[in-house]
Design an enzyme around this catalytic site. Structure first.
Site: not given
Length: 225
Positions: A14, A49, A143, A176, A178-179, A182
């Site tokens: 994204g 990779d 994270y 951010i 991004t789709p 959302r």
């Protein structure tokens, strides 16, 4: 013909799409590694990779294959997020997965690219951490730790390569717009999130000669979040 190349890891995500477009618009040769073959829509694409040293080396090989456009910048976008419980509820496998996903590609690709960036005389590395690295929230210890490690690694690169002509800076996004984000948070106030194109502009600046005096910075890109 372009005169400089940027290697953008995570360039299909994204944020990555906006970053790739920003560099293409500015006339850069853009190399985007991906795990599977895709369409040729502007950037140079290479199947690699980035969790393996071989894949990182392959991506850098393609990024340095055009003598007329030497590798001048690396943008490390590969990463991911996973929520969990509190620390005592988080399996070590999940904790380590966040470290592997967010830190390992950044390390491997940066390590492979640095000799070429040093040779260019004015190379730049931009890493993506997160606001969580400096303002943690509960339920995502893996994270939070991984993104803090990304920033620490970027700071180490900045110190080690400052006298060799390579700068390294970090951007710290909040959420951010991004789709995917959302879809994950449909009830959030999306107007407070930061659009990918705005972050992309900051990243492009940090990779450009215009930001030559800046290294070792952690740039907040929070939007209104």
């Amino acid at each position: 013909m372009t005169e400089r190349t940027v290697l953008v890891t995570g360039g299909t995500g994204g944020l990555g799409g906006a970053v790739t477009a920003a560099f293409l618009d500015a006339g850069w040769r853009v190399v985007v590694p991906q795990r599977e073959a895709g369409t040729d829509d502007g950037p140079v694409r290479v199947v690699a990779d980035l969790l393996t040293p071989e894949g990182a080396a392959r991506a850098v090989e393609v990024a340095t294959a055009e003598p007329a456009a030497p590798l001048r910048a690396l943008v490390n976008l590969v990463g991911g997020y996973a929520a969990g419980g509190l620390v005592h509820e988080t399996p070590v496998e999940e904790f380590e997965r966040m470290l592997r996903l967010n830190l390992r590609p950044t390390y491997l690709v940066t390590r492979a690219a640095l000799p070429h960036l040093v040779a260019s005389g004015d190379g730049a590395v931009v890493c993506v951490s997160a606001r969580a690295a400096v303002s943690p929230f509960p339920g995502a210890s893996g994270y939070v730790t991984a993104k803090a490690a990304v920033r620490a690694f970027a700071d180490a690169v900045a110190v080690e390569y400052r006298q060799r002509g390579v700068r390294c800076n970090t951007v710290l996004p909040s959420v951010i717009d991004t789709p995917a984000n959302r879809a994950a948070q449909p009830d959030a106030d999306h107007a407070r999130w930061v659009p990918p194109a705005q972050i992309a502009g900051v990243i492009r600046f940090l990779a450009s000669p215009e930001s030559a005096p800046t290294s070792g910075a952690g740039i907040p890109v929070y939007g209104r979040a």
